[in-house]
Structure formats: structure tokens, C-alpha cells
Motif scaffolding. Structure first.
Motif, PDB file in Angstrom:
ATOM      1  N   ASP A 129     -89.923  44.279  -0.221  1.00 55.80           N
ATOM      2  CA  ASP A 129     -90.220  43.340  -1.304  1.00 55.80           C
ATOM      3  C   ASP A 129     -90.543  41.950  -0.768  1.00 55.80           C
ATOM      4  O   ASP A 129     -90.214  40.938  -1.394  1.00 55.80           O
ATOM      5  CB  ASP A 129     -89.027  43.260  -2.266  1.00 55.80           C
ATOM      6  CG  ASP A 129     -88.715  44.595  -2.912  1.00 55.80           C
ATOM      7  OD1 ASP A 129     -89.642  45.420  -3.039  1.00 55.80           O
ATOM      8  OD2 ASP A 129     -87.545  44.810  -3.294  1.00 55.80           O
ATOM      9  N   SER A 130     -91.190  41.904   0.377  1.00 56.79           N
ATOM     10  CA  SER A 130     -91.465  40.610   1.021  1.00 56.79           C
ATOM     11  C   SER A 130     -92.266  39.671   0.129  1.00 56.79           C
ATOM     12  O   SER A 130     -92.080  38.447   0.179  1.00 56.79           O
ATOM     13  CB  SER A 130     -92.210  40.820   2.341  1.00 56.79           C
ATOM     14  OG  SER A 130     -91.403  41.529   3.258  1.00 56.79           O
ATOM     15  N   PHE A 131     -93.169  40.197  -0.686  1.00 60.01           N
ATOM     16  CA  PHE A 131     -94.032  39.357  -1.503  1.00 60.01           C
ATOM     17  C   PHE A 131     -93.682  39.456  -2.992  1.00 60.01           C
ATOM     18  O   PHE A 131     -94.506  39.158  -3.850  1.00 60.01           O
ATOM     19  CB  PHE A 131     -95.495  39.750  -1.287  1.00 60.01           C
ATOM     20  CG  PHE A 131     -95.933  39.628   0.147  1.00 60.01           C
ATOM     21  CD1 PHE A 131     -96.241  38.398   0.692  1.00 60.01           C
ATOM     22  CD2 PHE A 131     -96.013  40.749   0.957  1.00 60.01           C
ATOM     23  CE1 PHE A 131     -96.641  38.278   2.017  1.00 60.01           C
ATOM     24  CE2 PHE A 131     -96.411  40.644   2.279  1.00 60.01           C
ATOM     25  CZ  PHE A 131     -96.719  39.402   2.811  1.00 60.01           C
ATOM     26  N   LYS A 132     -92.464  39.868  -3.284  1.00 53.86           N
ATOM     27  CA  LYS A 132     -92.009  40.015  -4.667  1.00 53.86           C
ATOM     28  C   LYS A 132     -91.079  38.859  -5.018  1.00 53.86           C
ATOM     29  O   LYS A 132     -90.029  38.696  -4.395  1.00 53.86           O
ATOM     30  CB  LYS A 132     -91.288  41.351  -4.842  1.00 53.86           C
ATOM     31  CG  LYS A 132     -90.799  41.607  -6.255  1.00 53.86           C
ATOM     32  CD  LYS A 132     -90.098  42.964  -6.328  1.00 53.86           C
ATOM     33  CE  LYS A 132     -89.558  43.231  -7.723  1.00 53.86           C
ATOM     34  NZ  LYS A 132     -88.855  44.538  -7.792  1.00 53.86           N
ATOM     35  N   VAL A 133     -91.489  38.050  -5.997  1.00 52.68           N
ATOM     36  CA  VAL A 133     -90.660  36.920  -6.404  1.00 52.68           C
ATOM     37  C   VAL A 133     -90.017  37.159  -7.772  1.00 52.68           C
ATOM     38  O   VAL A 133     -89.084  36.439  -8.143  1.00 52.68           O
ATOM     39  CB  VAL A 133     -91.486  35.620  -6.444  1.00 52.68           C
ATOM     40  CG1 VAL A 133     -91.954  35.245  -5.054  1.00 52.68           C
ATOM     41  CG2 VAL A 133     -92.668  35.747  -7.392  1.00 52.68           C
ATOM     42  N   GLN A 134     -90.500  38.145  -8.522  1.00 56.49           N
ATOM     43  CA  GLN A 134     -89.898  38.470  -9.809  1.00 56.49           C
ATOM     44  C   GLN A 134     -88.708  39.397  -9.604  1.00 56.49           C
ATOM     45  O   GLN A 134     -88.553  40.016  -8.560  1.00 56.49           O
ATOM     46  CB  GLN A 134     -90.931  39.119 -10.734  1.00 56.49           C
ATOM     47  CG  GLN A 134     -92.109  38.224 -11.066  1.00 56.49           C
ATOM     48  CD  GLN A 134     -91.707  36.971 -11.811  1.00 56.49           C
ATOM     49  OE1 GLN A 134     -90.768  36.984 -12.618  1.00 56.49           O
ATOM     50  NE2 GLN A 134     -92.402  35.876 -11.554  1.00 56.49           N
ATOM     51  N   VAL A 183     -90.960  34.692   5.367  1.00 53.73           N
ATOM     52  CA  VAL A 183     -91.498  35.121   4.075  1.00 53.73           C
ATOM     53  C   VAL A 183     -90.531  36.027   3.321  1.00 53.73           C
ATOM     54  O   VAL A 183     -90.191  35.758   2.154  1.00 53.73           O
ATOM     55  CB  VAL A 183     -92.874  35.793   4.246  1.00 53.73           C
ATOM     56  CG1 VAL A 183     -93.345  36.409   2.939  1.00 53.73           C
ATOM     57  CG2 VAL A 183     -93.898  34.778   4.747  1.00 53.73           C
ATOM     58  N   PRO A 184     -90.028  37.123   3.899  1.00 55.75           N
ATOM     59  CA  PRO A 184     -89.129  37.985   3.115  1.00 55.75           C
ATOM     60  C   PRO A 184     -87.808  37.324   2.757  1.00 55.75           C
ATOM     61  O   PRO A 184     -87.268  37.567   1.679  1.00 55.75           O
ATOM     62  CB  PRO A 184     -88.925  39.210   4.022  1.00 55.75           C
ATOM     63  CG  PRO A 184     -89.319  38.780   5.370  1.00 55.75           C
ATOM     64  CD  PRO A 184     -90.323  37.711   5.219  1.00 55.75           C
ATOM     65  N   THR A 187     -88.569  34.862  -0.289  1.00 49.13           N
ATOM     66  CA  THR A 187     -88.714  35.542  -1.581  1.00 49.13           C
ATOM     67  C   THR A 187     -87.396  36.198  -2.013  1.00 49.13           C
ATOM     68  O   THR A 187     -87.082  36.243  -3.205  1.00 49.13           O
ATOM     69  CB  THR A 187     -89.821  36.597  -1.511  1.00 49.13           C
ATOM     70  OG1 THR A 187     -89.546  37.510  -0.435  1.00 49.13           O
ATOM     71  CG2 THR A 187     -91.170  35.938  -1.259  1.00 49.13           C
ATOM     72  N   ILE A 190     -85.311  33.613  -3.654  1.00 47.88           N
ATOM     73  CA  ILE A 190     -85.746  33.364  -5.030  1.00 47.88           C
ATOM     74  C   ILE A 190     -85.132  34.393  -5.978  1.00 47.88           C
ATOM     75  O   ILE A 190     -84.615  34.045  -7.046  1.00 47.88           O
ATOM     76  CB  ILE A 190     -87.285  33.393  -5.117  1.00 47.88           C
ATOM     77  CG1 ILE A 190     -87.884  32.215  -4.352  1.00 47.88           C
ATOM     78  CG2 ILE A 190     -87.747  33.373  -6.580  1.00 47.88           C
ATOM     79  CD1 ILE A 190     -89.401  32.207  -4.340  1.00 47.88           C
ATOM     80  N   ARG A 191     -85.162  35.660  -5.595  1.00 47.73           N
ATOM     81  CA  ARG A 191     -84.577  36.712  -6.448  1.00 47.73           C
ATOM     82  C   ARG A 191     -83.062  36.559  -6.542  1.00 47.73           C
ATOM     83  O   ARG A 191     -82.465  36.833  -7.580  1.00 47.73           O
ATOM     84  CB  ARG A 191     -84.953  38.096  -5.905  1.00 47.73           C
ATOM     85  CG  ARG A 191     -86.442  38.361  -5.887  1.00 47.73           C
ATOM     86  CD  ARG A 191     -86.764  39.838  -5.689  1.00 47.73           C
ATOM     87  NE  ARG A 191     -86.223  40.377  -4.458  1.00 47.73           N
ATOM     88  CZ  ARG A 191     -86.821  40.296  -3.277  1.00 47.73           C
ATOM     89  NH1 ARG A 191     -87.995  39.687  -3.174  1.00 47.73           N
ATOM     90  NH2 ARG A 191     -86.279  40.830  -2.199  1.00 47.73           N
TER      91      ARG A 191
END
Length: 275
Positions: A129-134, A183-184, A187, A190-191
Motif C-alpha cells: 500500500d505504498s501509494f495508498k493514502v485512503q 514513500v511507504p 503514506t 497518513i493512514r
């Protein structure tokens, strides 16, 4: 058998009603059907009466649930990664529809082995989920994944320092490694903030040199929002219980004091009445 239009009883093989002249559609191929409101058997969609039980389809049957039969609970799956706002909107919409909703956070012990928080599982999910912010990320999942990323970072740096002798190439690979680490984890933080109820805007503090990551860790230590709400309710309940006990003790003490005062007044009056 009953006529589908007027409801008069017919013979079993009678195809046309002798009272209204309607040709019965039951048994004919390729007809559209519906369920009878009483016997729930398939009847022609245009039927006014059930061909089997003769029930008038214009009537409404009210099936009341027995008082001692509890309302069955239904579980909505697939909400593990939903944000707080998404859950709040879901609950609000279902309550408007008259549906009672309780949001229960799944216990990690009830998860399958490959989904439980752990060094390997959490690190794999963090990289995936490296590019998942939701969505959200639990406390245990976050720290196991972060630990796995730190271990990977140290191992890769050690390997690069040991085997890459070209300075320019080494600097380039170290830069790529830093980005892959940053990056991971960014993000994932953020989660984690979404799960803990921390404003996501605080993530800008991550860019403060040297101490930015420590500040993010401090906020990431907060438990999930639902856990904190349960803790606050429990604290309020205990405080209310202590207050009630205190009021009861004060009331009993006041009653005892009033009784002693009344007794003293009676003794004084008795002494005054004596010659």
C-alpha cells in the motif's frame, strides 16, 4: 384451483372461468410470474387472485415478529480500511433509514494468520500500500510494518556499502533506497493518523530535519479513535459511579448529623422542663 381474475373456484383442468370468461395463464409457457402474498407460490404477474389458494393479491398481510424473537444482527464486511468519515456517513445514512447500526472493530486475534499484525505480514502490507493514502492502519500493524522497513533499510545500506565501490553509483543507490523507505512509511503514517483521529495536516511536520520523524512517531502512538472513545466512556462511567457513591455517603452522614442534632435538642428540652 381459482380464477386469477375474479377468484371463483374452478375445476383443476378448467382453462376458462365460467363466471368472468378469463382464460387462465397458469401452466402456459413463457409467462411472467410473481409470488403469492399468502402461499408464496408462483402465479401470473397480472393475477388478481392466487390460482392455488385464492388469496386476493390486493390485500396486505402483516407478519408481526414475535416479541421474544430478537432482531437478527447483520454484519457488513469489507469495512476494515474505511476512514472515520466513511463509517460516519454509513452509520448516518442507515440510521436515517431506520436501521440500528453498531460499528465493531475486529479483534486482530480473530483474523486469519496471513492478515494478523506481525513483522512479515505488516511489512508486506506496508509495501503493498505504498501509494495508498485512503483508509486506516491499526496501531500494531503500523509499528510492525515500520520496524520491518527500518530493518530492510539498514540491511540494504549495509549491503550497498559493502559491495558497491563506485562513489557516484553508491550515492544514487542510497538515494533510491531512501525514497523507497520514505514513500511507504509516509503514506502508512497518513493512514495511521486517520485511524487515531489525528489531523492529516500534521504530516507536514515529517519534513522537519532530524526531529520530524520522531514527532510523527509520537502522534502515531495514539490508540485507535474507537478505543479512545470506549476508554473515555468507561472513565465517565467510573466517575459517575464515584460521584453517586460520594453523594450517597454525604446523604447518610447528613441524616446521621440531623438525627444527632434532633437528639441533642430533645435532651436540652428535657433538662429545661425539669424543676
Amino acid at each position: 384451483m381459482y380464477c386469477q381474475k375474479c377468484g371463483h373456484q374452478l375445476d383443476d383442468n378448467q382453462q376458462q372461468c365460467a363466471f368472468c370468461g378469463t382464460v387462465q395463464e397458469l401452466g402456459q409457457p413463457n409467462i411472467e410470474t410473481k409470488k403469492c402474498k399468502k402461499c408464496e407460490r408462483d402465479i401470473p404477474v397480472n393475477a388478481n387472485y392466487c390460482s392455488y389458494c385464492g388469496m386476493d393479491q390486493a390485500l396486505i398481510i402483516w407478519k408481526e415478529r414475535p416479541q421474544d424473537e430478537p432482531e437478527p444482527e447483520k454484519t457488513i464486511a469489507g469495512l476494515d480500511d474505511a476512514s472515520n468519515s466513511e463509517l460516519n456517513n454509513l452509520v448516518a445514512n442507515m440510521k436515517k433509514a431506520g436501521i440500528e447500526v453498531r460499528v465493531i472493530k475486529r479483534d486482530p486475534k480473530d483474523l486469519p494468520p496471513h492478515k494478523r499484525p506481525g513483522l512479515i505480514n505488516s511489512t508486506r502490507r506496508l509495501l503493498r500500500d505504498s501509494f495508498k493514502v485512503q483508509g486506516r492502519m491499526g496501531l500494531a500493524d503500523y509499528w510492525w510494518g515500520y520496524l520491518g522497513m527500518v530493518i530492510l533499510l539498514l540491511v540494504v545500506i549495509e549491503l550497498l556499502m559493502s559491495f558497491v565501490k563506485n562513489t557516484t553509483l553508491l550515492e544514487l543507490l542510497l538515494l533510491v533506497t531512501t525514497v523507497v523507505y520514505f514513500v511507504p512509511t509516509f503514506t502508512a503514517s497518513i493512514r495511521r493518523f486517520r485511524d487515531a483521529g489525528v489531523p492529516v495536516g500534521y504530516m507536514i511536520l515529517r519534513f522537519i530535519p532530524f526531529v520530524g520523524e520522531l514527532i510523527i512517531w509520537f502522534f502515531a502512538l495514539r490508540p485507535s479513535l474507537e478505543v479512545r472513545q470506549q476508554m473515555e466512556k468507561e472513565i465517565e462511567r467510573q466517575l459517575e459511579q464515584l460521584k453517586r457513591q460520594y453523594d450517597e455517603q454525604n446523604h447518610e452522614h447528613k441524616d446521621e448529623q440531623d438525627a444527632q442534632d434532633d437528639k441533642s435538642d430533645d435532651d436540652d428540652k428535657h433538662h429545661q422542663d425539669q424543676p
